[in-house]
Design an enzyme around this catalytic site. Sequence first.
Site, PDB file in Angstrom:
ATOM      1  N   ASN A 212     -12.393  11.056   1.275  1.00 39.09           N
ATOM      2  CA  ASN A 212     -11.229  10.319   0.788  1.00 39.09           C
ATOM      3  C   ASN A 212     -10.603  11.061  -0.377  1.00 39.09           C
ATOM      4  O   ASN A 212     -11.044  12.158  -0.736  1.00 39.09           O
ATOM      5  CB  ASN A 212     -11.626   8.886   0.397  1.00 39.09           C
ATOM      6  CG  ASN A 212     -12.722   8.877  -0.645  1.00 39.09           C
ATOM      7  OD1 ASN A 212     -12.551   9.340  -1.769  1.00 39.09           O
ATOM      8  ND2 ASN A 212     -13.892   8.346  -0.270  1.00 39.09           N
ATOM      9  N   PRO A 309     -24.742   2.727   4.177  1.00 35.17           N
ATOM     10  CA  PRO A 309     -25.318   1.684   3.319  1.00 35.17           C
ATOM     11  C   PRO A 309     -24.348   1.331   2.195  1.00 35.17           C
ATOM     12  O   PRO A 309     -23.582   2.172   1.724  1.00 35.17           O
ATOM     13  CB  PRO A 309     -26.588   2.347   2.758  1.00 35.17           C
ATOM     14  CG  PRO A 309     -26.338   3.825   2.871  1.00 35.17           C
ATOM     15  CD  PRO A 309     -25.507   3.993   4.106  1.00 35.17           C
TER      16      PRO A 309
END
Length: 403
Positions: A212, A309
Amino acid sequence: MSHLANKNIVLGVTGGIAAYKTPELVRRLKEQGANVRVVLTRGGQAFVSELSLQAVSANPVSTDLLDPTAEAAMGHIELAKWADIIMIAPATANNLAKLAVGIADDLLSTIVLATTAPIAVAPAMNQQMWAATVVQQNLQTLRQRNVHIIGPDSGSQACGDVGAGRMPDPLDLVAAAVQILAPSPQLLANKQVVITAGPTREPLDPVRYLSNRSSGKMGYALASAAAAAGASVTLVSGPTQLTTPAGVDRIDVNTATEMLDACQRVSAKADIFIGCAAISDYRAAAVATEKMKKSEDSDALSLTLVKNPDVIATIAKTYPQLFCVGFAAETQHLKDYAQRKLKDKNLQLIIANDVAGNKAFDQDQNSVTAYWHEGEKVFPEQPKRQLADGLIALISQLFNHAN
């Protein structure tokens, strides 16, 4: 009122290409209320004009030790006494060497010897020069004399190399001046703080990954502010081009799984956990061992992704004694989504920022809203290092109230 209001800053500009940033640095210092006098070396004059620095500082620029007009009033002594801080940016390898051995052959080096004010240098040079043994020895000598070393940053350089040696951004230099002249109260003295920062990278094959736009600037600013507030700080960082803040221990990771593993190792004895990293929500179900080739039979490529996670939720559950602070980067329904995450992840505080239109990623300024179970607080747009000071103060207040 700014911490730099009415502070007198002598800015030394030496002969490096990074000198082109100094008019912006002067402007930023002036925005904070500082009085700025520029000392421009002969080398510096090759990269930035005296006229431009005079225009932004609103003061005459000093260039020559042997200027009869200035020295009639002992100009170098006058400036040395006037200064609340002397900042040299950029500081070349040659300038650092002169400071280390006490050479005083120009106006700037003479002022440095004649002052009792704190001295800060922002090294800027080619990455190979920065790595040279003699440069590092000179820096160690300066540190032993309590000279503040700011940076350098890493990244692409004017010569085409990539590595450490870039002068920090002007806003980072302003934040450093604030920290030197008006140190943060020791709000987190004797506290252990873990902070995550930057993006993660989830590999698809040996050359591609999912990631990102996070630069890590907010997390690094928080680490710097927490260290300035007296905390022992461990920074768990995804890939960035940023320099580790002074006094901070840094652990480098790439993937979300690596970040979780590192955080679990260092959080057992921590008091505060700040999850500022922009962690990838998904990773490839299977990572290709060879580079994926473009298909001649189809214009589409399908990837199977699985959830990563949830690092901060896992840490909050594993270590219920921790004061956990999360970040929520949203493009819509900011308050609703942030407050839901605050509750669902069992956090004590969440910092929400609107990233629609790239308002926060890789920017030097940001505005956020902090939400906790009993209230909220808006932080208007400001430099991230200044914002970090405000957030650390709020975190300290809420942490002490909870304990």
